[in-house]
Write an enzyme that holds these catalytic residues in place. Structure first.
Site, PDB file in Angstrom:
ATOM      1  N   GLU A  89       0.880  -1.147   0.000  1.00 41.21           N
ATOM      2  CA  GLU A  89       0.000   0.000   0.000  1.00 41.21           C
ATOM      3  C   GLU A  89       0.909   1.185   0.000  1.00 41.21           C
ATOM      4  O   GLU A  89       2.032   1.116  -0.460  1.00 41.21           O
ATOM      5  CB  GLU A  89      -0.896  -0.020   1.236  1.00 41.21           C
ATOM      6  CG  GLU A  89      -2.314   0.391   0.922  1.00 41.21           C
ATOM      7  CD  GLU A  89      -2.858   1.352   1.947  1.00 41.21           C
ATOM      8  OE1 GLU A  89      -4.052   1.265   2.215  1.00 41.21           O
ATOM      9  OE2 GLU A  89      -2.122   2.192   2.442  1.00 41.21           O
ATOM     10  N   CYS A  94       4.745  11.702   1.970  1.00 39.21           N
ATOM     11  CA  CYS A  94       4.499  10.487   2.748  1.00 39.21           C
ATOM     12  C   CYS A  94       5.437  10.419   3.944  1.00 39.21           C
ATOM     13  O   CYS A  94       5.166   9.712   4.909  1.00 39.21           O
ATOM     14  CB  CYS A  94       4.635   9.254   1.875  1.00 39.21           C
ATOM     15  SG  CYS A  94       6.187   9.169   1.014  1.00 39.21           S
TER      16      CYS A  94
END
Ligand SMILES: *[C@@H]1O[C@H](CO)[C@@H](O)[C@H](O)[C@H]1NC(C)=O
Ligand SMILES: *[C@@H]1O[C@H](CO)[C@@H](O)[C@H](O)[C@H]1NC(C)=O
Length: 536
Positions: A287, A321
């Site tokens: 993911e 991220c």
């Protein structure tokens, strides 16, 4: 015999590592009158016509079940018990130096090459119906080569290290997968079984080995050799199980980290489908995203914490991220750190970065992003556990602008501490200074992600302690630096758990993921003989 294994010292990047010399195992001829032939005949005599009793080995116990046909059958309960035992064993095993793990395979290779060769060959011949030479090239030569070369390659891999830069050092740790590996082996090569189970174990993984039910005798002999050569209990567990029972049980465990499989296409498809159906179950799966932490110990340098956190949390509006979004600060330091953050916060400009170069960050990317972040700000304002101490507002009249926001939480498990926000929002949990060990555990277990993280401490003992507890909590792990800003070839990037498959772009292994190598052999002497000399 073929190994000259010299002392290998791994200390950060100082490798005084002599090359490991490994050669292919010579294939013996078994000609009439040879010593190896005599040995083999003796071993065959003792195996022939004998029904061997082979247990399941679960949690380091030999388990005998009632469900015996021509083989023992392991139940779901037993397989689950094996999963529990393997998860308990994996941390220490993964922390062992690769040299120690490699020694076990080197030793097993020597033992199979020497005193146990005849036994493994006899069991392969009788159990799997192989001729002398077919058994020899498989259960002796290939298996020995797998063990030796894999161990050599694993040691050499440690030498692949990233570049250092002025003022910092970079180290790549080759961790095992976080979870267990299932090894599902075919009957046709004793060597494949040993390799399927042995190689993941070599790399720091714990393995549930399901041997083929038609290669049980030789597989169990290989398992026993590994144990006798120093493989600790519960690193590889021996589970002769019914295929579908084994497949169903392992694929439904949240701890499944990988399957090393060789076998038929239908079985492969079945396993892959089951893995896909269970995707929501797994702790480690492909993911993307992060919930990156800054952990502050009382020995930390306050200014580094403050500037590093401001940059990591708010650069590009937190839309990276790797952005820091949860921070853990000891109560004794919080007043100073809070003051530092608030002082800088006042001078951060949010606006148009094209017209004004003193802008620190701009609007967030779009309306969807804006409303998602707004929901988190509303949550912070309405929740009794949370207190907004800076920022907290957003306005989409002229663009999707969100203020840099700092929140204090009383509850370290609030959703805001474990879900990804992807905006300029930092949440701080202030902990009792003495409880830093509990806090390290908390950081490791709070979020499903494991992308980046940073530890701020001057105390070397604490740095070492944190590295062990947080070993699986981040793929990019920083010490006294912010959690963002990786550089190609210095900090190859990626994380596991829900953060992805940790492919490490920017490092040498990334390019390998995109190749399907082809091997070409061309022979330069004509082939004349199809019989083997021992047959005469
Ligand atoms: C597992 O090991 C076998 C060799 O024994 C190899 O062919 C196979 O590709 C491996 N699978 C994975 C996922 O590494
Ligand atoms: C071994 O047998 C399995 C079938 O059980 C097959 O899928 C695999 O390709 C074979 N491996 C080798 C190396 O021959």
């Amino acid at each position: 015999k073929f190994i000259r294994f010299l002392c290998c010292v791994f200390r950060f990047k100082t490798f005084s590592c002599a090359a490991v010399e490994v050669k292919n195992e010579p294939i013996l001829s078994f000609n009439e009158g040879s010593a190896e032939r005599k040995e083999l005949l003796k071993a065959l005599d003792s195996v022939k016509g004998v029904t061997e009793e082979i247990p399941c080995v679960v949690g380091d116990e030999h388990v005998w079940t009632k469900d015996i046909r021509y083989q023992l059958s392991v139940s779901r309960e037993l397989i689950n018990k094996a999963i529990v035992a393997s998860m308990a064993a994996r941390r220490d095993w993964d922390l062992k130096p690769i040299q120690d793990r490699a020694q076990i395979l080197f030793k097993a290779a020597d033992v199979i090459s020497g005193p146990r060769r005849a036994e493994v060959l006899a069991k392969t011949m009788i159990g799997q119906g192989k001729t002398v030479v077919q058994a020899e090239i498989d259960a002796a030569a290939e298996l020995i080569d797998f063990f030796r070369f894999n161990a050599k390659h694993a040691i050499e891999l440690q030498k692949q290290q990233p570049l250092d830069a002025e003022g910092s050092t970079n180290t790549m740790l080759y961790r095992g997968l976080e979870g267990f590996v299932a090894a599902v082996a075919p009957f046709n090569f004793t060597a494949i079984g040993g390799n399927l189970a042995g190689t993941p174990a070599l790399m720091g993984n714990v393995v549930l080995w399901k041997p083929s039910d038609t290669a049980m005798s030789a597989s169990y002999a290989v398992y026993r050799v590994l144990r006798e050569c120093g493989l600790p209990p519960n690193i590889i567990q021996f589970l002769p199980a019914d295929g579908p029972v084994f497949g169903d049980t392992i694929t439904s465990s949240e701890h499944l980290a990988g399957i090393n499989f060789t076998g038929s296409v239908p079985t492969f498809k079945r396993l892959w489908k089951q893995v896909a159906e269970n995707l929501d179950t797994y702790k480690t799966f492909p993911e993307c995203g992060g919930k990156n932490f800054h952990f502050v110990h009382r020995s930390a340098d306050v200014q580094s914490v403050v500037t590093g956190t401001i940059r990591s949390a708010f650069e590009y509006g937190g839309q990276k991220c790797s952005a820091c979004s949860r921070m853990y600060v000891p109560d004794s330091m919080w007043p100073q750190i809070k003051q530092g953050l608030l002082d800088i916060h006042r001078s951060i400009r949010v606006g148009d970065p094209v017209e004004d170069f003193s802008t620190f960050f701009s609007a967030v990317i779009d309306d969807k992003s804006f409303s998602r972040i707004k929901r988190w700000l509303d949550h912070a304002k309405s929740s009794p556990n949370l207190k907004v101490i800076a920022g907290g507002n957003c306005d989409d009249k002229k663009g999707y602008y969100v203020e840099p926001t700092i929140i204090e939480t009383k509850d370290p498990q609030d959703a805001i501490m474990n879900e990804e926000i992807f905006g300029p929002v930092l949440t701080v949990y202030v902990y009792p200074e003495k409880e830093y060990r509990e806090v390290l555990q908390l950081i490791d277990s709070t979020s499903p992600y494991a992308l980046t993280g940073a530890v701020f401490a001057q105390d070397q003992k604490v740095i070492e302690e944190a590295a062990v507890v947080l070993r699986n909590a981040a793929g990019n792990y920083y010490v006294n630096d912010k959690s963002t800003g990786s550089i190609v070839a210095q900090q190859p990037f990626g994380g596991a758990r829900a953060s992805g498959t940790n492919d490490k772009p920017g490092g040498p292994h990334y390019v390998l993921r995109w190749t399907s190598p082809q091997v070409v052999k061309q022979t330069h002497v004509p082939l004349r003989e199809w019989r083997y000399p021992y047959m005469g």
